[in-house]
Motif scaffolding. Structure first.
Motif, PDB file in Angstrom:
ATOM      1  N   THR A 120      38.105  42.635  45.432  1.00 39.70           N
ATOM      2  CA  THR A 120      36.977  42.157  45.200  1.00 39.70           C
ATOM      3  C   THR A 120      35.926  42.371  46.206  1.00 39.70           C
ATOM      4  OG1 THR A 120      38.033  40.484  43.872  1.00 39.70           O
ATOM      5  CG2 THR A 120      35.884  39.961  44.476  1.00 39.70           C
ATOM      6  N   LEU A 121      36.626  42.239  47.595  1.00 36.35           N
ATOM      7  CA  LEU A 121      35.699  42.416  48.785  1.00 36.35           C
ATOM      8  C   LEU A 121      35.233  44.144  48.731  1.00 36.35           C
ATOM      9  CD1 LEU A 121      37.689  40.885  51.732  1.00 36.35           C
ATOM     10  CD2 LEU A 121      35.315  40.373  51.150  1.00 36.35           C
TER      11      LEU A 121
ATOM     12  N   LEU B 274      39.556  33.408  41.483  1.00 40.18           N
ATOM     13  CA  LEU B 274      40.937  34.199  41.687  1.00 40.18           C
ATOM     14  C   LEU B 274      41.859  33.456  42.358  1.00 40.18           C
ATOM     15  CD1 LEU B 274      39.784  37.522  43.059  1.00 40.18           C
ATOM     16  CD2 LEU B 274      41.033  37.423  40.989  1.00 40.18           C
TER      17      LEU B 274
ATOM     18  N   LEU C  68      27.384  42.962  39.089  1.00 40.46           N
ATOM     19  CA  LEU C  68      27.514  44.067  40.087  1.00 40.46           C
ATOM     20  C   LEU C  68      26.492  45.283  39.798  1.00 40.46           C
ATOM     21  CD1 LEU C  68      30.978  43.567  41.673  1.00 40.46           C
ATOM     22  CD2 LEU C  68      28.688  42.710  42.625  1.00 40.46           C
TER      23      LEU C  68
ATOM     24  N   GLU D 277      34.638  45.484  46.179  1.00 50.62           N
ATOM     25  CA  GLU D 277      33.461  45.566  45.067  1.00 50.62           C
ATOM     26  C   GLU D 277      32.393  45.149  45.618  1.00 50.62           C
ATOM     27  OE1 GLU D 277      35.735  44.855  40.817  1.00 50.62           O
ATOM     28  OE2 GLU D 277      35.169  43.182  41.771  1.00 50.62           O
ATOM     29  N   VAL D 278      32.251  44.082  46.239  1.00 51.51           N
ATOM     30  CA  VAL D 278      30.912  43.664  46.809  1.00 51.51           C
ATOM     31  C   VAL D 278      30.291  44.606  47.982  1.00 51.51           C
ATOM     32  CG1 VAL D 278      29.928  41.688  48.165  1.00 51.51           C
ATOM     33  CG2 VAL D 278      31.633  41.330  46.289  1.00 51.51           C
TER      34      VAL D 278
ATOM     35  N   ILE E  51      36.270  38.171  35.977  1.00 53.37           N
ATOM     36  CA  ILE E  51      36.390  39.490  36.407  1.00 53.37           C
ATOM     37  C   ILE E  51      35.657  40.396  35.716  1.00 53.37           C
ATOM     38  CG2 ILE E  51      37.977  41.529  36.868  1.00 53.37           C
ATOM     39  CD1 ILE E  51      40.239  39.572  37.209  1.00 53.37           C
TER      40      ILE E  51
ATOM     41  N   GLY F 176      47.768  38.102  44.826  1.00 50.71           N
ATOM     42  CA  GLY F 176      46.615  37.626  45.171  1.00 50.71           C
ATOM     43  C   GLY F 176      45.745  38.168  46.346  1.00 50.71           C
TER      44      GLY F 176
ATOM     45  N   LEU G  40      46.023  32.030  41.565  1.00 48.74           N
ATOM     46  CA  LEU G  40      47.089  32.022  42.585  1.00 48.74           C
ATOM     47  C   LEU G  40      47.784  30.585  42.383  1.00 48.74           C
ATOM     48  CD1 LEU G  40      48.869  33.296  44.749  1.00 48.74           C
ATOM     49  CD2 LEU G  40      47.178  32.828  46.347  1.00 48.74           C
TER      50      LEU G  40
ATOM     51  N   LYS H 277      41.986  45.037  38.678  1.00 50.72           N
ATOM     52  CA  LYS H 277      41.986  43.683  38.833  1.00 50.72           C
ATOM     53  C   LYS H 277      42.592  42.937  37.508  1.00 50.72           C
ATOM     54  CE  LYS H 277      38.563  41.452  40.837  1.00 50.72           C
ATOM     55  NZ  LYS H 277      37.224  41.054  41.232  1.00 50.72           N
TER      56      LYS H 277
ATOM     57  N   LEU I 232      44.225  41.493  45.257  1.00 51.49           N
ATOM     58  CA  LEU I 232      43.047  40.811  44.313  1.00 51.49           C
ATOM     59  C   LEU I 232      41.707  40.593  45.136  1.00 51.49           C
ATOM     60  CD1 LEU I 232      44.846  38.760  41.461  1.00 51.49           C
ATOM     61  CD2 LEU I 232      43.639  41.071  41.089  1.00 51.49           C
ATOM     62  N   ALA I 233      42.019  39.980  46.036  1.00 51.75           N
ATOM     63  CA  ALA I 233      40.827  39.405  47.014  1.00 51.75           C
ATOM     64  C   ALA I 233      40.392  40.791  47.678  1.00 51.75           C
ATOM     65  CB  ALA I 233      41.507  38.443  48.046  1.00 51.75           C
TER      66      ALA I 233
ATOM     67  N   PHE J 269      35.762  34.518  44.077  1.00 52.67           N
ATOM     68  CA  PHE J 269      36.910  34.208  44.889  1.00 52.67           C
ATOM     69  C   PHE J 269      37.672  32.740  44.597  1.00 52.67           C
ATOM     70  CE2 PHE J 269      35.510  37.448  48.159  1.00 52.67           C
ATOM     71  CZ  PHE J 269      36.679  38.058  48.347  1.00 52.67           C
TER      72      PHE J 269
ATOM     73  N   VAL K  96      51.615  35.801  46.116  1.00 54.97           N
ATOM     74  CA  VAL K  96      50.732  35.559  47.116  1.00 54.97           C
ATOM     75  C   VAL K  96      50.224  37.065  47.419  1.00 54.97           C
ATOM     76  CG1 VAL K  96      50.534  35.015  49.678  1.00 54.97           C
ATOM     77  CG2 VAL K  96      51.658  33.431  47.939  1.00 54.97           C
TER      78      VAL K  96
END
Lengths: 114, 215
Positions: free
Chosen positions: A37-38, B89, B212, A40-41, B204, A30, B93, A64, A33-34, B86, A27
């Motif tokens: 990604t945030l 990803l 991107l 990156e955006v 990814i 995870g 998990l 990642k 990783l989230a 997301f 977790v």
């Protein structure tokens, strides 16, 4: 299955569990990783980082990639043979991308003077 | 003769295996000492790295070389694709949580997490279908320009991998409901997980390199 075999099976499962991280680690990975990604955006939307956006995104993407392969695919914990087999394919794939980009002039090499 | 999925334990003493007793893992009787099915999956994933390497390279080589539109900047919806990223990803998990469940012998949780992973895979596929149809309505097809050809080939093959993965996961759920998937079969879930995580790591790369990185 005999009682002895059952005990052996259970012990094997215990050993297998110990060789892999637990649910909490999964977790946490995870969440990391989230967050990446945030980031990156977020970087994608920022004009101020436009000049070095590509290397930044590549580094974050590689992080990642390595995290998923290391923790979720257990390459960090498994036998080095698997790392070798997968690493070879990955190296060839990355080399193909790099070679073709230079070969077809997406990133032209500097011309020699004189 | 097939080898067992779970390594055999060699107990060092005569006493019954207790938690404090040292345990030695005996590897499967193969020439490598590793389970051949797992090794084969890693070899397949290595070959898939080369396969996607060529597709990604082709996309990047032909980037900005389309003579006619639509161009990537005109039709990409990065926030929408970020949600898809997301979702995938998150499915990784749930996949490892499924593996963790079967290794602990929790079969009900295994089915829940496997089902969740397959469902998230379906959500990703639905999102990709919506994206493709939107692009088609905006005039981008496989033969419109170089961007269309390379983009649809790359993301289409990735989507095919996801579809196969969803089918695989669904078959595991069915097996579990039929009572044929227990903790001694955890390697089967682990191998399916390797494939699923690979699909995730390819996305990814695609998300960064295709969506991107600016033109």
């Amino acid at each position: 299955m005999t009682t002895a075999e059952h005990e052996h099976g259970s012990s094997a499962d215990h050993a297998l569990e110990h060789s892999h991280p637990g649910a909490t680690t999964y977790v946490l990975v995870g969440v990391v990783l989230a967050i990446i990604t945030l980031v990156e955006v977020f970087l994608y939307t920022q004009e101020s980082v436009r000049s070095f956006l590509v290397p930044l995104l590549l580094v974050l993407s590689a992080a990642k990639f390595a995290t998923v392969v290391g923790f979720y695919m257990h390459l960090k914990y498994d036998h080095p043979l698997f790392f070798g087999v997968f690493g070879f394919g990955l190296l060839v794939g990355a080399s193909v991308i790099t070679a073709l980009l230079f070969l077809f002039g997406q990133y032209p090499l500097p011309a020699h003077a004189g | 003769m097939t080898h067992t999925a779970v390594p055999v334990i060699v107990d060092s003493g005569a006493a019954p295996p207790a938690l404090e007793a040292p345990l030695e893992l005996e590897h499967p009787h193969t020439s490598t000492g590793q389970d051949n099915r797992k090794l084969l999956m890693w070899a397949f994933l290595a070959s898939d790295c080369m396969f996607f390497g060529t597709l990604i390279a082709t996309y990047m080589v032909y980037k900005n070389r389309s003579l006619t539109g639509p161009y990537p900047r005109e039709i990409f919806d990065v926030p929408y694709t970020s949600v898809s990223a997301f979702v995938l990803l998150l499915s990784s998990l749930t996949m490892v949580l499924a593996l963790s469940s079967i290794q602990r012998g929790e079969e009900r949780k295994l089915r829940i997490w496997l089902g969740a992973t397959a469902l998230l895979g379906c959500v990703f596929l639905a999102g990709q279908f919506y994206e493709f149809t939107t692009f088609y309505r905006e005039g981008l097809t496989l033969s419109t320009n170089l961007f269309g050809s390379t983009f649809f080939t790359l993301t289409g093959f990735h989507g095919t991998h996801v579809f196969i993965g969803v089918f695989w996961l669904a078959s595991l759920v069915v097996h579990s409901f039929r009572g044929k998937l227990h903790r001694e079969h955890s390697l089967l879930v682990e191998i399916a997980g390797l494939y699923w995580h690979f699909v995730d790591i390819v996305w990814i790369l695609i998300f960064t390199l295709v969506y991107l990185i600016p033109d």
